[in-house]
Scaffold this motif. Structure first.
Motif, PDB file in Angstrom:
ATOM      1  N   LYS A 186       0.854  -1.185   0.000  1.00  0.00           N
ATOM      2  CA  LYS A 186       0.000   0.000   0.000  1.00  0.00           C
ATOM      3  C   LYS A 186       0.886   1.229   0.000  1.00  0.00           C
ATOM      4  CE  LYS A 186      -3.939   2.121   2.420  1.00  0.00           C
ATOM      5  NZ  LYS A 186      -4.847   2.019   3.597  1.00  0.00           N
ATOM      6  N   LEU A 187       0.417   2.282  -0.694  1.00  0.00           N
ATOM      7  CA  LEU A 187       1.223   3.497  -0.821  1.00  0.00           C
ATOM      8  C   LEU A 187       0.328   4.723  -0.830  1.00  0.00           C
ATOM      9  CD1 LEU A 187       3.884   4.977  -1.412  1.00  0.00           C
ATOM     10  CD2 LEU A 187       3.585   4.395  -3.819  1.00  0.00           C
ATOM     11  N   ASN A 188       0.572   5.639   0.099  1.00  0.00           N
ATOM     12  CA  ASN A 188      -0.124   6.928   0.150  1.00  0.00           C
ATOM     13  C   ASN A 188       0.927   8.021  -0.005  1.00  0.00           C
ATOM     14  OD1 ASN A 188      -2.759   5.868   0.692  1.00  0.00           O
ATOM     15  ND2 ASN A 188      -2.137   5.530   2.803  1.00  0.00           N
ATOM     16  N   PRO A 189       1.050   8.601  -1.200  1.00  0.00           N
ATOM     17  CA  PRO A 189       2.145   9.542  -1.441  1.00  0.00           C
ATOM     18  C   PRO A 189       1.876  10.948  -0.927  1.00  0.00           C
ATOM     19  CG  PRO A 189       0.885   9.237  -3.446  1.00  0.00           C
ATOM     20  CD  PRO A 189       0.280   8.316  -2.421  1.00  0.00           C
ATOM     21  N   ILE A 191       1.667  12.827   1.872  1.00  0.00           N
ATOM     22  CA  ILE A 191       0.785  13.322   2.924  1.00  0.00           C
ATOM     23  C   ILE A 191       1.686  13.849   4.028  1.00  0.00           C
ATOM     24  CG2 ILE A 191      -0.956  12.716   4.640  1.00  0.00           C
ATOM     25  CD1 ILE A 191      -1.954  10.561   2.756  1.00  0.00           C
ATOM     26  N   MET A 192       1.488  15.114   4.396  1.00  0.00           N
ATOM     27  CA  MET A 192       2.361  15.778   5.364  1.00  0.00           C
ATOM     28  C   MET A 192       3.820  15.736   4.891  1.00  0.00           C
ATOM     29  SD  MET A 192       0.719  14.844   9.101  1.00  0.00           S
ATOM     30  CE  MET A 192       0.317  13.126   8.800  1.00  0.00           C
ATOM     31  N   ASN A 193       3.989  15.930   3.585  1.00  0.00           N
ATOM     32  CA  ASN A 193       5.315  16.012   2.964  1.00  0.00           C
ATOM     33  C   ASN A 193       6.131  14.729   3.082  1.00  0.00           C
ATOM     34  OD1 ASN A 193       5.029  18.589   1.959  1.00  0.00           O
ATOM     35  ND2 ASN A 193       5.880  19.570   3.769  1.00  0.00           N
ATOM     36  N   ARG A 194       5.467  13.610   3.143  1.00  0.00           N
ATOM     37  CA  ARG A 194       6.180  12.330   3.165  1.00  0.00           C
ATOM     38  C   ARG A 194       5.293  11.253   2.550  1.00  0.00           C
ATOM     39  NH1 ARG A 194       5.817  12.731   9.586  1.00  0.00           N
ATOM     40  NH2 ARG A 194       5.362  14.834   8.916  1.00  0.00           N
ATOM     41  N   ASN A 195       5.918  10.152   2.150  1.00  0.00           N
ATOM     42  CA  ASN A 195       5.189   9.011   1.607  1.00  0.00           C
ATOM     43  C   ASN A 195       4.932   8.009   2.727  1.00  0.00           C
ATOM     44  OD1 ASN A 195       5.384  10.063  -1.047  1.00  0.00           O
ATOM     45  ND2 ASN A 195       7.458   9.258  -1.205  1.00  0.00           N
ATOM     46  N   TRP A 196       3.719   7.462   2.735  1.00  0.00           N
ATOM     47  CA  TRP A 196       3.322   6.487   3.758  1.00  0.00           C
ATOM     48  C   TRP A 196       3.244   5.125   3.071  1.00  0.00           C
ATOM     49  CZ3 TRP A 196       1.815   8.266   8.840  1.00  0.00           C
ATOM     50  CH2 TRP A 196       1.950   9.657   8.987  1.00  0.00           C
ATOM     51  N   ILE A 197       4.177   4.262   3.420  1.00  0.00           N
ATOM     52  CA  ILE A 197       4.340   2.980   2.743  1.00  0.00           C
ATOM     53  C   ILE A 197       4.014   1.839   3.707  1.00  0.00           C
ATOM     54  CG2 ILE A 197       6.025   1.453   1.640  1.00  0.00           C
ATOM     55  CD1 ILE A 197       7.518   4.060   0.828  1.00  0.00           C
ATOM     56  N   HIS A 198       3.240   0.877   3.227  1.00  0.00           N
ATOM     57  CA  HIS A 198       2.919  -0.312   4.014  1.00  0.00           C
ATOM     58  C   HIS A 198       3.620  -1.509   3.371  1.00  0.00           C
ATOM     59  CE1 HIS A 198      -0.686   1.534   6.147  1.00  0.00           C
ATOM     60  NE2 HIS A 198      -0.382   2.427   5.222  1.00  0.00           N
ATOM     61  N   ILE A 199       4.357  -2.257   4.182  1.00  0.00           N
ATOM     62  CA  ILE A 199       5.043  -3.436   3.653  1.00  0.00           C
ATOM     63  C   ILE A 199       4.633  -4.679   4.436  1.00  0.00           C
ATOM     64  CG2 ILE A 199       7.028  -2.048   2.906  1.00  0.00           C
ATOM     65  CD1 ILE A 199       8.615  -3.368   5.227  1.00  0.00           C
ATOM     66  N   GLN A 200       4.743  -5.826   3.771  1.00  0.00           N
ATOM     67  CA  GLN A 200       4.544  -7.129   4.392  1.00  0.00           C
ATOM     68  C   GLN A 200       5.705  -8.028   3.988  1.00  0.00           C
ATOM     69  OE1 GLN A 200       0.741  -8.769   3.280  1.00  0.00           O
ATOM     70  NE2 GLN A 200      -0.434  -7.036   4.063  1.00  0.00           N
ATOM     71  N   ASP A 201       6.062  -8.969   4.886  1.00  0.00           N
ATOM     72  CA  ASP A 201       7.121  -9.919   4.530  1.00  0.00           C
ATOM     73  C   ASP A 201       6.671 -11.368   4.638  1.00  0.00           C
ATOM     74  OD1 ASP A 201       7.009 -10.345   7.246  1.00  0.00           O
ATOM     75  OD2 ASP A 201       9.078  -9.737   7.659  1.00  0.00           O
TER      76      ASP A 201
END
Length: 251
Positions: A186-189, A191-201
């Motif tokens: 998941k990626l939310n570019p 927001i509040m001058n930063r990218n919010w990235i969700h990762i799974q392993d």
């Protein structure tokens, strides 16, 4: 006479219908940055969906509150006020924002003033002055969620820990800089001058680790990030994380 009255009534009816069919301008309700802060932050989070049109502004003044930064800027030769989640703004720099939700009579309790018109914005970035390929890619970065493609099984890079280990012992890593490896789901570019990235392993049942960064990544990419772990971070408007990695960089 009856025919004349019928024609007159019919004409009046058509006139009223024509007037009622004119475009209507709906003004946003007034709000404040005080007790209504979560609501206003939610407005900011959804503001970019109101329009995809980009606007270019030059920052003249920046006023910071606990949750917001108000920017007095010049846009197309006119002065405008823009409210964004609290961020560092360079005076004199050019910024580009997308969308924006107009608010009338927006009250700032911290400054004890009412902004006649202010635009709530979540999608804002500094103009690409240098023209680097990375900056251009960041400006075009698209968010979204990765389609389910079956089980994820990503081995940690050397020196990295699994998400399962982090979730099992969060206090052990609180405030520490660590490395993790995973697949971007998941990626939310920007927001509040930063990218919010969700990762799974794949080491734990579809547990997402949220990472904030200015790095440029894409959905489905396998990445290794290094950053500081923080616990119980609450950014308001429903953005609360039991575990989050902040200020991360690609390794």
């Amino acid at each position: 006479m009856k025919y004349f009255n019928f024609v007159l009534l019919l004409s009046l009816g058509l006139y009223v219908m024509a007037c009622d069919s004119q475009p209507k301008v709906v003004q946003s309700q007034s709000a404040s940055d005080g007790g209504n802060a979560p609501s206003a932050l939610q407005d900011m989070a959804g503001a970019q969906t109101a329009s995809t049109e980009e606007h270019k502004v030059v920052a003249k003044e920046a006023l910071n509150t606990e949750k917001y930064t108000y920017i007095n800027a010049t846009q197309d030769g006119e002065d405008v006020w823009i409210a964004i989640p609290r961020s560092e703004i360079e005076i004199g720099a050019t910024y580009i924002y997308r969308g924006g939700l107009m608010k009338k009579n927006f009250q700032s309790k911290e400054f004890n003033r009412v902004f006649e018109t202010v635009y709530l914005v979540s999608d804002i970035r500094k103009e690409n002055v240098g023209g680097s390929a990375v900056d251009e890619a960041m400006g075009k970065l698209q968010g979204g969620t990765l389609k389910d493609e079956g089980p994820i099984n990503v081995k940690p890079a050397p020196g990295a820990i699994t998400i399962a280990e982090l979730v099992k012992n969060p206090a052990k890593y609180d405030g520490k800089v660590i490395k993790v490896t995973g697949k971007v789901v998941k990626l939310n570019p920007m927001i509040m001058n930063r990218n919010w990235i969700h990762i799974q392993d794949g080491s734990t049942d579809k547990h997402d680790l949220t990472i904030t960064t200015t790095e440029n990544v894409s959905l489905g990419q396998v990445v290794t990030f290094e950053g500081a772990i923080a616990l119980n971070r609450d950014f308001g408007a429903g953005y609360r994380y039991d575990i989050i990695m902040e200020g991360a960089s690609l390794k």
